[in-house]
Design a protein around this motif. Structure first.
Motif, PDB file in Angstrom:
ATOM      1  N   VAL A 132     -11.602   1.107  -5.000  1.00 31.95           N
ATOM      2  CA  VAL A 132     -10.863   2.316  -5.352  1.00 31.95           C
ATOM      3  C   VAL A 132     -11.373   2.855  -6.682  1.00 31.95           C
ATOM      4  O   VAL A 132     -11.466   2.110  -7.666  1.00 31.95           O
ATOM      5  N   GLU A 133     -11.692   4.150  -6.708  1.00 33.75           N
ATOM      6  CA  GLU A 133     -12.025   4.838  -7.963  1.00 33.75           C
ATOM      7  C   GLU A 133     -10.840   5.685  -8.380  1.00 33.75           C
ATOM      8  O   GLU A 133     -10.288   6.446  -7.578  1.00 33.75           O
ATOM      9  N   LEU A 134     -10.445   5.558  -9.639  1.00 37.12           N
ATOM     10  CA  LEU A 134      -9.307   6.296 -10.178  1.00 37.12           C
ATOM     11  C   LEU A 134      -9.706   6.930 -11.500  1.00 37.12           C
ATOM     12  O   LEU A 134      -9.976   6.231 -12.472  1.00 37.12           O
ATOM     13  N   SER A 135      -9.794   8.255 -11.536  1.00 36.44           N
ATOM     14  CA  SER A 135     -10.090   8.944 -12.796  1.00 36.44           C
ATOM     15  C   SER A 135      -8.883   8.856 -13.713  1.00 36.44           C
ATOM     16  O   SER A 135      -7.731   8.977 -13.257  1.00 36.44           O
ATOM     17  N   ALA A 136      -9.130   8.653 -15.008  1.00 34.59           N
ATOM     18  CA  ALA A 136      -8.024   8.477 -15.945  1.00 34.59           C
ATOM     19  C   ALA A 136      -8.383   9.031 -17.312  1.00 34.59           C
ATOM     20  O   ALA A 136      -9.534   8.969 -17.736  1.00 34.59           O
ATOM     21  N   VAL A 137      -7.375   9.568 -17.975  1.00 31.97           N
ATOM     22  CA  VAL A 137      -7.470   9.899 -19.390  1.00 31.97           C
ATOM     23  C   VAL A 137      -6.453   9.023 -20.109  1.00 31.97           C
ATOM     24  O   VAL A 137      -5.253   9.081 -19.817  1.00 31.97           O
ATOM     25  N   ILE A 138      -6.937   8.184 -21.010  1.00 26.17           N
ATOM     26  CA  ILE A 138      -6.075   7.272 -21.765  1.00 26.17           C
ATOM     27  C   ILE A 138      -5.669   7.972 -23.052  1.00 26.17           C
ATOM     28  O   ILE A 138      -6.526   8.336 -23.858  1.00 26.17           O
TER      29      ILE A 138
ATOM     30  N   ALA B 237      -2.542  10.433 -35.600  1.00 24.32           N
ATOM     31  CA  ALA B 237      -3.697  10.882 -34.833  1.00 24.32           C
ATOM     32  C   ALA B 237      -3.465  10.688 -33.341  1.00 24.32           C
ATOM     33  O   ALA B 237      -2.679   9.839 -32.910  1.00 24.32           O
ATOM     34  N   ASP B 238      -4.195  11.490 -32.558  1.00 28.70           N
ATOM     35  CA  ASP B 238      -4.160  11.385 -31.102  1.00 28.70           C
ATOM     36  C   ASP B 238      -5.539  10.999 -30.586  1.00 28.70           C
ATOM     37  O   ASP B 238      -6.538  11.684 -30.861  1.00 28.70           O
ATOM     38  N   LEU B 239      -5.583   9.902 -29.837  1.00 28.33           N
ATOM     39  CA  LEU B 239      -6.796   9.444 -29.188  1.00 28.33           C
ATOM     40  C   LEU B 239      -6.753   9.851 -27.721  1.00 28.33           C
ATOM     41  O   LEU B 239      -5.724   9.706 -27.053  1.00 28.33           O
ATOM     42  N   SER B 240      -7.864  10.339 -27.211  1.00 21.76           N
ATOM     43  CA  SER B 240      -7.993  10.678 -25.798  1.00 21.76           C
ATOM     44  C   SER B 240      -9.307  10.110 -25.285  1.00 21.76           C
ATOM     45  O   SER B 240     -10.376  10.476 -25.777  1.00 21.76           O
ATOM     46  N   SER B 241      -9.232   9.187 -24.325  1.00 22.20           N
ATOM     47  CA  SER B 241     -10.408   8.506 -23.804  1.00 22.20           C
ATOM     48  C   SER B 241     -10.500   8.737 -22.298  1.00 22.20           C
ATOM     49  O   SER B 241      -9.550   8.443 -21.560  1.00 22.20           O
ATOM     50  N   ARG B 242     -11.635   9.259 -21.847  1.00 16.90           N
ATOM     51  CA  ARG B 242     -11.834   9.559 -20.430  1.00 16.90           C
ATOM     52  C   ARG B 242     -12.645   8.441 -19.776  1.00 16.90           C
ATOM     53  O   ARG B 242     -13.684   8.003 -20.313  1.00 16.90           O
ATOM     54  N   ALA B 243     -12.176   8.021 -18.607  1.00 12.95           N
ATOM     55  CA  ALA B 243     -12.833   6.910 -17.913  1.00 12.95           C
ATOM     56  C   ALA B 243     -12.588   7.014 -16.413  1.00 12.95           C
ATOM     57  O   ALA B 243     -11.695   7.733 -15.950  1.00 12.95           O
ATOM     58  N   ARG B 244     -13.393   6.271 -15.674  1.00 15.07           N
ATOM     59  CA  ARG B 244     -13.159   6.056 -14.247  1.00 15.07           C
ATOM     60  C   ARG B 244     -12.834   4.576 -14.071  1.00 15.07           C
ATOM     61  O   ARG B 244     -13.614   3.716 -14.496  1.00 15.07           O
TER      62      ARG B 244
END
Length: 207
Positions: free
Chosen positions: A80-86, A97-104
């Motif tokens: 299963v592939e799930l796109s996510a923004v952490i 501060a706000d952290l935004s990390s993009r991952a699959r």
């Protein structure tokens, strides 16, 4: 419930349990021999839940903005592939501060005793950003502060390292396309071959 829906709900309930601090729901999604590998953690699914609970208790919680799961299934196995923004709200040297990390996120799942369970989890990191939460403020973070971290997850690494978490630098990311392509090949080989889980490098499988 059809099989793909069951697998998709398994993955989404694992992430929901993580975000909502519903630890027993999260724990129930993992097989006993599951293996998880992330920026700040490497171990079994059960250990991942325990360490996630400790992390949240320290005030280091995150929210995952998710895309729809894409499911590749072959018999009693599914990838299963799930796109996510952490997303994580934190403090860097007294500045909010706000952290935004993009991952699959890639989940290996298997049907065991009639029930689908997660057997491994690996992210492929894409890119990330770190910004002051309040307009007009500037974070005291420059290129030199993140120079030692991988470009696909450098601000995630910097933020978690500042909070005292050990950060691995051997994870999959779009900044290392050859390694990521090999990971895809291995994942689909696992799906279709029925061989035991094997991973590149240190031989471990799987936040």
């Amino acid at each position: 419930m059809d099989t793909d829906t069951e697998i998709g709900q398994l993955i989404l309930k694992e992430r929901q349990g993580r975000d909502r601090s519903w630890w027993e729901q999260m724990r129930s999604c993992f097989a006993g021999d599951s293996s998880i590998r992330l920026s700040w953690f490497r171990g079994t699914g059960d250990e991942f839940v325990t360490e996630s609970e400790k992390m949240t208790a320290r005030g280091d919680s995150a929210i995952h903005r998710l895309g729809p799961p894409v499911i590749h299934r072959d018999g009693d196995r599914a990838l299963v592939e799930l796109s996510a923004v952490i997303e994580m709200r934190t403090t860097i040297d007294s500045t909010e501060a706000d952290l935004s990390s993009r991952a699959r996120l890639y989940y290996r799942t298997q049907r065991q005793d009639g029930r689908w369970l997660i057997t491994a989890l690996d992210p492929v990191y894409e890119s990330d950003t770190l910004a002051a939460a309040h307009p007009g403020l500037t974070l005291p973070v420059g290129p030199a502060d993140v120079a030692d971290f991988r470009s696909s997850y450098r601000f995630l690494s910097y933020t978690l390292a500042k909070r005292g978490y050990p950060i691995a630098d051997d994870l999959y990311g779009d900044d290392q396309p050859a390694e990521t392509a090999a990971f895809y090949t291995q994942s689909f080989d696992w799906l279709r071959s029925g061989r035991p889980d094997r991973r590149q490098g240190d031989g471990t499988a799987g936040l």
